[in-house]
Design an enzyme around this catalytic site. Structure first.
Site, PDB file in Angstrom:
ATOM      1  N   ASP A  33       0.841  -1.197   0.000  1.00 59.35           N
ATOM      2  CA  ASP A  33       0.000   0.000   0.000  1.00 59.35           C
ATOM      3  C   ASP A  33       0.879   1.251   0.000  1.00 59.35           C
ATOM      4  O   ASP A  33       1.970   1.229  -0.579  1.00 59.35           O
ATOM      5  CB  ASP A  33      -0.929  -0.030   1.222  1.00 59.35           C
ATOM      6  CG  ASP A  33      -2.278   0.587   0.944  1.00 59.35           C
ATOM      7  OD1 ASP A  33      -2.330   1.820   0.753  1.00 59.35           O
ATOM      8  OD2 ASP A  33      -3.280  -0.146   0.928  1.00 59.35           O
ATOM      9  N   HIS A  53      -3.706   6.087   2.974  1.00 57.76           N
ATOM     10  CA  HIS A  53      -4.484   4.890   2.649  1.00 57.76           C
ATOM     11  C   HIS A  53      -3.943   3.656   3.354  1.00 57.76           C
ATOM     12  O   HIS A  53      -4.685   2.877   3.949  1.00 57.76           O
ATOM     13  CB  HIS A  53      -4.487   4.697   1.131  1.00 57.76           C
ATOM     14  CG  HIS A  53      -5.403   3.633   0.625  1.00 57.76           C
ATOM     15  ND1 HIS A  53      -5.021   2.308   0.518  1.00 57.76           N
ATOM     16  CD2 HIS A  53      -6.684   3.685   0.190  1.00 57.76           C
ATOM     17  CE1 HIS A  53      -6.028   1.606   0.016  1.00 57.76           C
ATOM     18  NE2 HIS A  53      -7.055   2.411  -0.187  1.00 57.76           N
ATOM     19  N   SER A  82     -11.238  -1.470  -0.531  1.00 58.44           N
ATOM     20  CA  SER A  82      -9.935  -1.391   0.147  1.00 58.44           C
ATOM     21  C   SER A  82     -10.072  -1.557   1.649  1.00 58.44           C
ATOM     22  O   SER A  82      -9.133  -1.977   2.326  1.00 58.44           O
ATOM     23  CB  SER A  82      -9.261  -0.048  -0.137  1.00 58.44           C
ATOM     24  OG  SER A  82      -8.725   0.004  -1.422  1.00 58.44           O
TER      25      SER A  82
END
Length: 258
Positions: free
Chosen positions: A21, A54, A206
């Site tokens: 990520d 994220h 996600s």
């Protein structure tokens, strides 16, 4: 719908989850075990950090103290997204290769990402699965057939779609026969990268994938002799059937349960 964690369940101690990520913000106060970094495929700076946010949110869903599924897993960052959230298959392939070569065996790899088909990426996913890692991937957020994107379409991953709090499938979640299971993915509060106490809310497949990666860590910690295939089957076998609303006929109606 929420994944309810029983107090009798273990916390994933002894298992490692690799977060492919944007990195992990290590200074957040919600880590029981400090995150590590296996490789930075963006600029090569070996430091546990996240300038996009994220990855920190995803990692927090897997294993933060008050907001995680498996609160004592070892989280390890494989950074492939830059500060604008851009990544490449080349970085993903490099990260997967590093995990296979130098990672902890019998571990979990979370892939909260989606893109067009790449044979080289598909081969890298196959190699990681063959090496004994359990790969958990997001279905993608295109309101489209998950079989048209990668890693969701790969038979070597456990693909996760997203549901809403009211029990329906999230409108933007990809769907179809390539989605193995669904988990909560809408308005998920978890860690942010702004400061050591910050939280934020995000939605997407996600967020659903790390829910299942956390479940995998708990199951594998409880059953250390399991193979990655046995962990995957255990997740599917304990899922709740038939409770997701507004789901297309091609998708399996299976909701993840710890």
């Amino acid at each position: 719908m929420r994944i309810v964690k029983s107090k009798s369940q273990r916390d994933g101690s002894g298992k490692t989850v690799y977060i492919i990520d944007s990195g992990i913000y290590e200074k957040h106060k919600q880590w029981n075990i400090d995150p590590t970094e296996l490789i930075d495929c963006v600029d090569g700076n070996l430091r546990v950090t996240d300038c996009f946010g994220h990855g920190t949110h995803v990692a927090g869903i897997v294993g933060s103290n008050s907001h995680g599924v498996a609160t004592k897993v070892q989280l390890s960052s494989v950074r492939i997204f830059d500060c604008q959230g851009a990544g490449t298959w080349g970085r993903v392939i490099t990260g997967l290769s590093e995990i296979v070569s130098n990672g902890v065996s019998s571990s979990i790899i979370n892939l909260s990402l989606s893109g067009g088909y790449s044979q080289a990426a598909a081969d890298a996913l196959e190699a990681a699965n063959a090496a004994g890692f359990l790969l958990v991937a997001s279905a993608g957020n295109g309101h489209n057939d998950a079989c048209t994107v990668l890693p969701a379409s790969s038979l070597d991953v456990l693909t996760v779609g997203a549901t809403c709090e009211n029990g329906s499938v999230w409108y933007y979640s990809n769907y179809g026969e390539c989605v193995n299971i669904f988990a909560p993915g809408v308005q998920i509060e978890n860690l942010d990268n702004r400061n050591p106490q910050s939280l934020t809310v995000r939605s997407g497949t996600s967020m659903a994938a790390p829910m299942v990666a956390g479940i995998a860590a708990v199951i594998w910690a409880n059953n250390p002799s399991y193979t990655n295939v046995e962990v995957k089957n255990a997740i599917l076998n304990r899922g709740t059937v038939g409770i997701i609303d507004e789901l297309d006929s091609a998708s399996i109606n299976l909701f993840a349960r710890l």
